[in-house]
Design a protein around this motif. Structure first.
Motif, PDB file in Angstrom:
ATOM      1  N   ALA A 379       4.340   6.486   5.600  1.00  0.00           N
ATOM      2  CA  ALA A 379       3.545   5.812   4.570  1.00  0.00           C
ATOM      3  C   ALA A 379       2.218   6.540   4.353  1.00  0.00           C
ATOM      4  O   ALA A 379       1.755   6.701   3.215  1.00  0.00           O
ATOM      5  N   VAL A 387       0.279   8.241  -3.520  1.00  0.00           N
ATOM      6  CA  VAL A 387       0.856   6.907  -3.672  1.00  0.00           C
ATOM      7  C   VAL A 387      -0.110   5.881  -3.069  1.00  0.00           C
ATOM      8  O   VAL A 387      -0.579   6.078  -1.948  1.00  0.00           O
ATOM      9  N   PRO A 388      -0.436   4.788  -3.765  1.00  0.00           N
ATOM     10  CA  PRO A 388      -1.279   3.752  -3.169  1.00  0.00           C
ATOM     11  C   PRO A 388      -0.662   3.230  -1.870  1.00  0.00           C
ATOM     12  O   PRO A 388       0.576   3.098  -1.767  1.00  0.00           O
ATOM     13  N   ARG A 390      -0.386   0.332  -0.379  1.00  0.00           N
ATOM     14  CA  ARG A 390       0.472  -0.846  -0.365  1.00  0.00           C
ATOM     15  C   ARG A 390       1.834  -0.534  -0.984  1.00  0.00           C
ATOM     16  O   ARG A 390       2.871  -1.019  -0.526  1.00  0.00           O
ATOM     17  N   THR A 391       1.844   0.303  -2.013  1.00  0.00           N
ATOM     18  CA  THR A 391       3.115   0.728  -2.601  1.00  0.00           C
ATOM     19  C   THR A 391       3.931   1.528  -1.585  1.00  0.00           C
ATOM     20  O   THR A 391       5.144   1.326  -1.424  1.00  0.00           O
ATOM     21  N   ALA A 392       3.254   2.450  -0.895  1.00  0.00           N
ATOM     22  CA  ALA A 392       3.928   3.246   0.132  1.00  0.00           C
ATOM     23  C   ALA A 392       4.453   2.358   1.249  1.00  0.00           C
ATOM     24  O   ALA A 392       5.566   2.560   1.763  1.00  0.00           O
ATOM     25  N   HIS A 393       3.662   1.361   1.610  1.00  0.00           N
ATOM     26  CA  HIS A 393       4.054   0.435   2.670  1.00  0.00           C
ATOM     27  C   HIS A 393       5.353  -0.268   2.298  1.00  0.00           C
ATOM     28  O   HIS A 393       6.298  -0.363   3.109  1.00  0.00           O
ATOM     29  N   HIS A 394       5.426  -0.762   1.063  1.00  0.00           N
ATOM     30  CA  HIS A 394       6.639  -1.458   0.627  1.00  0.00           C
ATOM     31  C   HIS A 394       7.840  -0.516   0.576  1.00  0.00           C
ATOM     32  O   HIS A 394       8.956  -0.884   0.969  1.00  0.00           O
ATOM     33  N   GLU A 395       7.612   0.686   0.088  1.00  0.00           N
ATOM     34  CA  GLU A 395       8.716   1.643  -0.040  1.00  0.00           C
ATOM     35  C   GLU A 395       9.274   2.022   1.332  1.00  0.00           C
ATOM     36  O   GLU A 395      10.499   2.046   1.538  1.00  0.00           O
ATOM     37  N   ASP A 398      11.223  -0.773   2.899  1.00  0.00           N
ATOM     38  CA  ASP A 398      12.561  -0.868   2.314  1.00  0.00           C
ATOM     39  C   ASP A 398      13.495   0.163   2.946  1.00  0.00           C
ATOM     40  O   ASP A 398      14.672  -0.120   3.216  1.00  0.00           O
TER      41      ASP A 398
END
Length: 492
Positions: A379, A387-388, A390-395, A398
Motif C-alpha cells: 500500500a 495513489v491516495p 485510503r484508496t491503496a488500503h482498500h485495493e 481486496d
C-alpha cells in the motif's frame, strides 16, 4: 540406559538455576532472623560509637570497651542472644545484654543521641543493599542476554503480531531489541528508586534530632552512604524508598509478564516459532508426550508479586500520620522482601528462556509470508506511485481477501491486480526484502536494529558502572569502619 533425570520425552533435568528457584529453595532452612537484624544493627552501632567518641560525647576508654563487647558478639554470631527473651524487641534485648555484661556506664551509652526510629530507618537501608544489588545484577544480565540474542537474530524474519494476528514483517532480533530497550528503562528506574538507599537517617532521633553534637556526616562516611538526610521528621516518617522500589519492580514485572505471554504463544504446538531445550521445559506426570514451557508461567506468577506488595505497602502507609509509625516502619515493609526475591527470580528465569530459545527460521518466515504481512508495504508503494493511501488500503485489502479465498499467494494476486503500475510497486514483496527497507522510525531494518541494540548496551554499561561504584563505596566504607573501630580500641 535412561538417565535418572530423563522422562522419556525429555532427556535432561531442569536447568540448575531454575531448579534452585522452583524446587530446592523451600528445602533450605529459613533465613536467620537474629543475624538479619543484628549484623546490620551492630554495624550502625560501631559507626555510631566511633562518631560519639570522635565528637567527645563518649570517653575513649568507655567506647573501646563497648566496641570490644559488640565485636565479641559479632565474632560469636550473636550466640548469647539467640535464646535470650526479647519481650520488647530484639534490639533492646541486645542492648540489655551489653549493659549486663559491660556495666551500665559502658553499655548504657550506646543509645546516646539516637532512637530506635532513626536506627530502624538506617538498618532497613543496610538490609536492602544485598537484595537490591542482586536484583540490579540479574536485570543487567537479562539485558545482556536480550542484546546478545538480538544481535544473533537480527535478520531472522518473522511476523509482528497485533491482536494476535500477523501484522507486518519484522525480525526476532527486532523484537528482542524492543524488549531490551524497555528493560533498560525499567533498570534505570530501579537504580533511581534505590538512590534513597544512600541517604543516612542517623541523627534524626525520634523525629526531632538531638541536642547532642552528633556528626551525621561521619556516620555517613563509615556506613557507605553519600549524604545525611536533612530533615529529621522526614528521616523517620518516610519509607517512600519501599514504595519506589516496589513501584519500579511492578513496572518491570509488567514487562516480564508481557514478554512471557509472547514467548508462551510462540512455543505453543499450534504456532511453534521457538523451541526450548529440554532443560527449560517440564513433562507431565500422566501424559507422556508433553513438553510444557512451565517456566513462563512461573515468570508470570512471580513478576506479579510486586504489584500485590505495592498495594499492601501503600495501603498500610496511607493509614498513618506523617511521623514515625508502626504501619510505616514495620507493616508496610513486610511485603517488600518476598516481592524483591520474586521479581529477581522472574528476571533470572526469563534470562534462561531468552538464552535457550531457538527460533525456527523457516517457520517464522513462512508465517510472515502466509500472513500477508507485505500488505502494508505494498500500500505504501502505491502511495509513492501517486495513489491516495485510503484508496491503496482498500485495493490491497481486496487483494488479500481474494488470495485467502482462492488459496493463492498474495504476491501472485497482487501482480495480476496491479499490472498497470510501475514495476517497483511489485518488486521484492517477500517479507525479508520489506524488513531490509524498513529503517525509518526505528523499524526492523538491520542498521536500525543494531543501532538500537548499541544504544541499549551503552545504557546498560553506564548503569553497570554506577552499580560497581556503589558496591565499591560500600566495601570501602566497611574497611574504613573497621579501621576506625581499631583506632578507638587500639587494636592493630
Amino acid at each position: 540406559m535412561t538417565a535418572p533425570t530423563a522422562t522419556g520425552r525429555l532427556t535432561s533435568a531442569v536447568a540448575p538455576a531454575a531448579a534452585d528457584i522452583l524446587f530446592d529453595r523451600h528445602l533450605r532452612p529459613p533465613a536467620d532472623p537474629v543475624a538479619a537484624e543484628l549484623w546490620p544493627t551492630s554495624d550502625v552501632d560501631r559507626a555510631h560509637v566511633v562518631m560519639l567518641t570522635e565528637q567527645g560525647i563518649v570517653r575513649r576508654e568507655t567506647a573501646a570497651a563497648l566496641l570490644a563487647g559488640i565485636d565479641a558478639l559479632r565474632a560469636d554470631d550473636f550466640a548469647p542472644l539467640r535464646h535470650r527473651p526479647a519481650p520488647r524487641g530484639r534490639y533492646l534485648a541486645y542492648e540489655g545484654y551489653l549493659v549486663e555484661t559491660l556495666g551500665e556506664r559502658t553499655g548504657g551509652v550506646l543509645h546516646s543521641g539516637r532512637s530506635r526510629n532513626d536506627l530502624n530507618a538506617t538498618v532497613l537501608r543496610l538490609q536492602l543493599r544485598r537484595p537490591y544489588d542482586r536484583l540490579l545484577t540479574e536485570t543487567d544480565a537479562l539485558g545482556r542476554a536480550l542484546t546478545t540474542q538480538g544481535h544473533r537474530r537480527h535478520t531472522v524474519v518473522m511476523p509482528a503480531y497485533t491482536h494476535h494476528q500477523p501484522a507486518i514483517p519484522t525480525t526476532y532480533g527486532h523484537y528482542l531489541a524492543g524488549v531490551a530497550a524497555a528493560l533498560v528503562r525499567d533498570l534505570d528506574q530501579l537504580e533511581h528508586a534505590g538512590r534513597e538507599l544512600d541517604e543516612n537517617p542517623l541523627g534524626a532521633g525520634a523525629a526531632g534530632g538531638t541536642t547532642l553534637p552528633v556528626a551525621p556526616g561521619r556516620t555517613t562516611e563509615l556506613l557507605g552512604f553519600t549524604a545525611p538526610l536533612g530533615n529529621s521528621l522526614h528521616a523517620v516518617a518516610s519509607r517512600d524508598l519501599v514504595l519506589r522500589l516496589l513501584s519500579a519492580c511492578s513496572v518491570l514485572g509488567v514487562l516480564l509478564t508481557r514478554t512471557a505471554h509472547d514467548l508462551q504463544s510462540w512455543t505453543s504446538a499450534e504456532n511453534p516459532l521457538l523451541r526450548l531445550p529440554d532443560d527449560l521445559v517440564g513433562s507431565s506426570s500422566m501424559m507422556p508426550q508433553k513438553r510444557n514451557p512451565f517456566l513462563l508461567e512461573n515468570i508470570q506468577g512471580k513478576a506479579a508479586a510486586a504489584i500485590g506488595a505495592l498495594t499492601a505497602a501503600t495501603t498500610a502507609m496511607s493509614t498513618a500520620r506523617f511521623t514515625n509509625a508502626i504501619a510505616v516502619g514495620t507493616e508496610a515493609i513486610a511485603p517488600l522482601w518476598p516481592a524483591l526475591e520474586a521479581t529477581t527470580d522472574a528476571v533470572l528465569l526469563l534470562r534462561l528462556i531468552v538464552e535457550g530459545a531457538q527460533p525456527d527460521d523457516g517457520l517464522m518466515r513462512r508465517r510472515a509470508t502466509e500472513g500477508h504481512t507485505a500488505a502494508t508495504a505494498l500500500a505504501e508503494r502505491l502511495v509513492v506511485a501517486g495513489v491516495p493511501f485510503r484508496t491503496a488500503h482498500h485495493e490491497v485489502g481486496d487483494i488479500s481477501r481474494i488470495a485467502l479465498t482462492a488459496g493463492r499467494p498474495f504476491d501472485e494476486v497482487a501482480a495480476e491486480r496491479l499490472a498497470g503500475h510501475p514495476p517497483e510497486v511489485l518488486a521484492a514483496l517477500d517479507p525479508a526484502s520489506i524488513v531490509s527497507a524498513a529503517t525509518a522510525g526505528g523499524g526492523p531494518g538491520p542498521a536500525s536494529v543494531l543501532a538500537a541494540l548499541q544504544d541499549t548496551t551503552d545504557r546498560l554499561d553506564a548503569l553497570r558502572t554506577r552499580a560497581a561504584d556503589r558496591r565499591a563505596r560500600w566495601q570501602a566504607a566497611g574497611e574504613a569502619l573497621t579501621d576506625a573501630v581499631s583506632a578507638v580500641t587500639n587494636r592493630p
